[in-house]
Design a protein around this motif. Sequence first.
Motif, PDB file in Angstrom:
ATOM      1  N   ARG A 250      -9.610   3.453  -5.441  1.00  0.00           N
ATOM      2  CA  ARG A 250     -10.512   2.879  -6.455  1.00  0.00           C
ATOM      3  C   ARG A 250     -11.109   3.941  -7.381  1.00  0.00           C
TER       4      ARG A 250
ATOM      5  N   GLU B  58      -5.430   3.141  -5.007  1.00  0.00           N
ATOM      6  CA  GLU B  58      -5.944   2.523  -3.781  1.00  0.00           C
ATOM      7  C   GLU B  58      -7.357   2.982  -3.433  1.00  0.00           C
TER       8      GLU B  58
ATOM      9  N   ASP C 198     -16.176  -4.512  -1.726  1.00  0.00           N
ATOM     10  CA  ASP C 198     -16.233  -5.953  -1.484  1.00  0.00           C
ATOM     11  C   ASP C 198     -17.650  -6.433  -1.180  1.00  0.00           C
TER      12      ASP C 198
ATOM     13  N   LYS D 212      -9.924   1.878   3.682  1.00  0.00           N
ATOM     14  CA  LYS D 212     -10.494   0.669   4.284  1.00  0.00           C
ATOM     15  C   LYS D 212     -12.011   0.657   4.146  1.00  0.00           C
TER      16      LYS D 212
ATOM     17  N   GLN E  49     -12.960   0.130   0.370  1.00  0.00           N
ATOM     18  CA  GLN E  49     -12.728  -1.242  -0.067  1.00  0.00           C
ATOM     19  C   GLN E  49     -13.771  -2.188   0.524  1.00  0.00           C
TER      20      GLN E  49
ATOM     21  N   SER F  48       0.858  -1.189   0.000  1.00  0.00           N
ATOM     22  CA  SER F  48       0.000   0.000   0.000  1.00  0.00           C
ATOM     23  C   SER F  48       0.889   1.232   0.000  1.00  0.00           C
TER      24      SER F  48
END
Length: 422
Positions: free
Chosen positions: A346, A344, A420, A413, A416, A288
């Motif tokens: 997105r 990272e 997900d 976090k 993501q 990261s």
Amino acid sequence: MTKNVNFKKWLTFVVLVIGGGTVFKLSSLKDAFYVPMQEFMGLTHTQIGAALSVYGLVQTIGNFASIYLSDRFSKRIMISGSLVGIGIIGIYISTFPPYMGILVAWGLLSLFGEVLYWPVLLKAIRLLGTDKEQGRLFGFLEAGRGVVDTIVAFSALGIFALLGKGSAALRGAILFYSAVVIIIGVVSYIMLEDDKVKAADGEKVNKNKLAFDGVIQAIKMPEIWVVSLTIASIYSVYCGLTYFIPFLKDVYGMPVTLVGAYGIINQYGLKMVGGPVGGMLVDKKFGSATKFLRVALVVAAVAMFVFTLLPHESLNVYAGMACTLGFGAIIFSMRAVFFAPIDEIRVPRNISGAAMSIACIFGYCPQMFAFTLYGSILDKHPGFAGYKMVFYLMIGFAILGIVITTLLLKMIKKRQALVDAE
């Protein structure tokens, strides 16, 4: 088939790196030819500073337009056209125009280099690799630029010396820079491909609408703004590296003969070290860019604090050079990858240009105030006391960066987790 794809990808990467290493040589003419610019172009300190201020002003205002432009037009046209345009401006500068012509020239160098070229280059680099390759791509971009910077700068210095170090020699060095950037522009046009824009459900592509929609989408992503603040905090520390040169001269008594060599190593050579180290650590160790940046900022803050406590009066100049270059390597390892968090968070790839432009606007904004801030402190507080205040400010910006990257990690976090869950 895979070998051919990889070969083409890395060949494209090399072309982009060479362009990235030559595009700013003319706008950074002062790095190697500050005194000749004064002697043969008749420019004062104030006039050179004013040209750089015009450059920064055009960059800041123009990057707002690049949020739209960088995704509206093909990278092939934007990159090659910008490079050739910069070369043509360089030919004009070689005529040693009057002061107003210098201001216009530096404004145009900023337009082509910072507004039309740089965000598109960053976009092109991001699109070359997967999310697992962002660290090394941006790291080797910075390292490669350092190599090209050094080769081209020393070549220009060689031409300047060969031609007698007079006005004709300066003109020859400027024309050399111009020729190199034009050649790379032509090669870029040949090597790069046009962007392929697709619309949903087979609809006719409206590039203006797609670009504008991308701007709105990018602006609405808070993570992009936090990445921009991360870059700004690191860039504020980076600006302080410039003052290591007068620090070593004033406090350590660095000989004038070492000043030029140290300056080249400080600004160009460290890219070759920090770039690949930062990139590989991101991809192989941390996984990261944001995590790496937070750790590196902690290391930078601690290192600078320890540096302020050293007995500088009793250390020799080479110890001072080693300490400052070591700190510079830490900063360059961050500079190499501070755009990598864009992947990272997105950011959709179709709005990469808009995202990079926003990051450039606010990430690079410290150059509008940091140099003036640091310089005014040194003027008001001569000697080591002033430098110590500058170093404490650099520590403060590093601590600010630690806070921002911690916030960014929480946002990454969260995003993501949402992706997900979908």
